[in-house]
Design an enzyme around this catalytic site. Structure first.
Site, PDB file in Angstrom:
ATOM      1  N   HIS A  91       2.580   4.618  -3.051  1.00 58.30           N
ATOM      2  CA  HIS A  91       2.121   5.833  -2.758  1.00 58.30           C
ATOM      3  C   HIS A  91       3.737   6.842  -3.310  1.00 58.30           C
ATOM      4  O   HIS A  91       3.252   7.522  -4.293  1.00 58.30           O
ATOM      5  CB  HIS A  91       1.840   5.996  -1.367  1.00 58.30           C
ATOM      6  CG  HIS A  91       1.130   6.661  -0.865  1.00 58.30           C
ATOM      7  ND1 HIS A  91      -0.171   7.121  -0.705  1.00 58.30           N
ATOM      8  CD2 HIS A  91       0.090   5.976   0.314  1.00 58.30           C
ATOM      9  CE1 HIS A  91      -1.200   7.304  -0.538  1.00 58.30           C
ATOM     10  NE2 HIS A  91      -0.579   5.972   0.393  1.00 58.30           N
ATOM     11  N   HIS A  96       0.744  -1.492   0.071  1.00 60.78           N
ATOM     12  CA  HIS A  96       0.246  -0.221  -0.019  1.00 60.78           C
ATOM     13  C   HIS A  96       0.777   0.865   0.141  1.00 60.78           C
ATOM     14  O   HIS A  96       0.455   2.334  -0.529  1.00 60.78           O
ATOM     15  CB  HIS A  96      -0.440  -0.105   1.240  1.00 60.78           C
ATOM     16  CG  HIS A  96      -1.405   1.380   1.132  1.00 60.78           C
ATOM     17  ND1 HIS A  96      -2.480   1.360   1.023  1.00 60.78           N
ATOM     18  CD2 HIS A  96      -1.764   2.590   1.550  1.00 60.78           C
ATOM     19  CE1 HIS A  96      -3.177   2.001   1.674  1.00 60.78           C
ATOM     20  NE2 HIS A  96      -2.609   3.236   1.684  1.00 60.78           N
ATOM     21  N   GLU A  97       1.663   1.409   0.768  1.00 60.94           N
ATOM     22  CA  GLU A  97       2.828   2.980   1.306  1.00 60.94           C
ATOM     23  C   GLU A  97       3.726   2.643   0.025  1.00 60.94           C
ATOM     24  O   GLU A  97       3.567   4.045  -0.937  1.00 60.94           O
ATOM     25  CB  GLU A  97       3.397   2.435   1.889  1.00 60.94           C
ATOM     26  CG  GLU A  97       2.921   2.759   3.458  1.00 60.94           C
ATOM     27  CD  GLU A  97       1.515   3.106   3.458  1.00 60.94           C
ATOM     28  OE1 GLU A  97       1.507   4.303   3.178  1.00 60.94           O
ATOM     29  OE2 GLU A  97       1.110   3.251   4.368  1.00 60.94           O
TER      30      GLU A  97
END
Length: 206
Positions: A177, A173-174
């Site tokens: 980003h 998920h990170e």
């Protein structure tokens, strides 16, 4: 020959991360440096633009990197319930993330500089995800169950780890980003794909 040397010098410069810009330094040093940086929100058009931009490498032993890493941790802790954060979420498009390590005793927070997923399993998890930068959004996402991660620490030391389960989900998920990918956009792409349930087995030792 001289042009070729300059070209390779330029490639080396990119490989080890560019120096921080004046605006990045200003952002990192904004206010009291022992306090958390504000978390950018998708609803703000200018902040949304930063969240959608692709990040670049950092120099691990740079003083601004250390300050940014610390202020990112404070920003994550200030949320009370967050389990991960990426540098774009505090307004800096650099390859830094923080993740809560549910795969380790005591579940510590761990930072990763210049993280790269070098392998990921075809077997996926399906679970809920939210985002510190997107208010009132939560949905179910497919993520690889196991990943291999290459990264650096603040001393410039390189590491390679196999990470599994929910921690692997947070890392993925990170890292999204860092490529300007938000889960609110990712869910649209996911809905155009097909997934099937598969059964797995584990040997029972008698």
């Amino acid at each position: 020959m001289k042009r070729l040397s300059i070209f390779y010098l330029f490639l080396g410069f990119l490989a080890y991360g560019q120096q921080y810009t004046k605006s990045e330094k200003s952002r990192i040093m904004e206010g009291e440096i022992t306090t958390p940086l504000p978390i950018f929100q998708k609803e703000d058009s200018l902040q949304h633009k930063v969240l959608l931009a692709k990040s670049i490498k950092v120099k691990p032993r740079n003083r601004y990197t250390k300050i940014l890493v610390n202020r990112m941790k404070l920003a994550l802790l200030s949320t009370k319930s967050g389990v991960g954060i990426a540098a774009p979420q505090v307004g800096i498009n650099r390859n830094i993330i923080w993740v809560q390590r549910f795969d380790l005793p005591q579940k510590p927070l761990h930072y990763f500089l210049n993280p790269v997923i070098t392998w990921k399993s075809e077997i996926l998890n399906l679970g809920p995800e939210g985002d510190l930068s997107i208010a009132d959004f939560r949905d179910q996402f497919y993520r690889s169950k196991v990943i291999q991660l290459k990264y650096e620490d603040l001393n410039g030391k390189k590491h390679i780890e196999i990470i599994e389960g929910f921690t692997a989900v947070i890392v993925q998920h990170e890292i999204d980003h860092l490529f300007g990918i938000l889960i609110s956009d990712k869910i649209k792409e996911q809905k155009n794909k097909n997934f099937q349930s598969v059964q797995t087995y584990q040997e029972v030792v008698k």
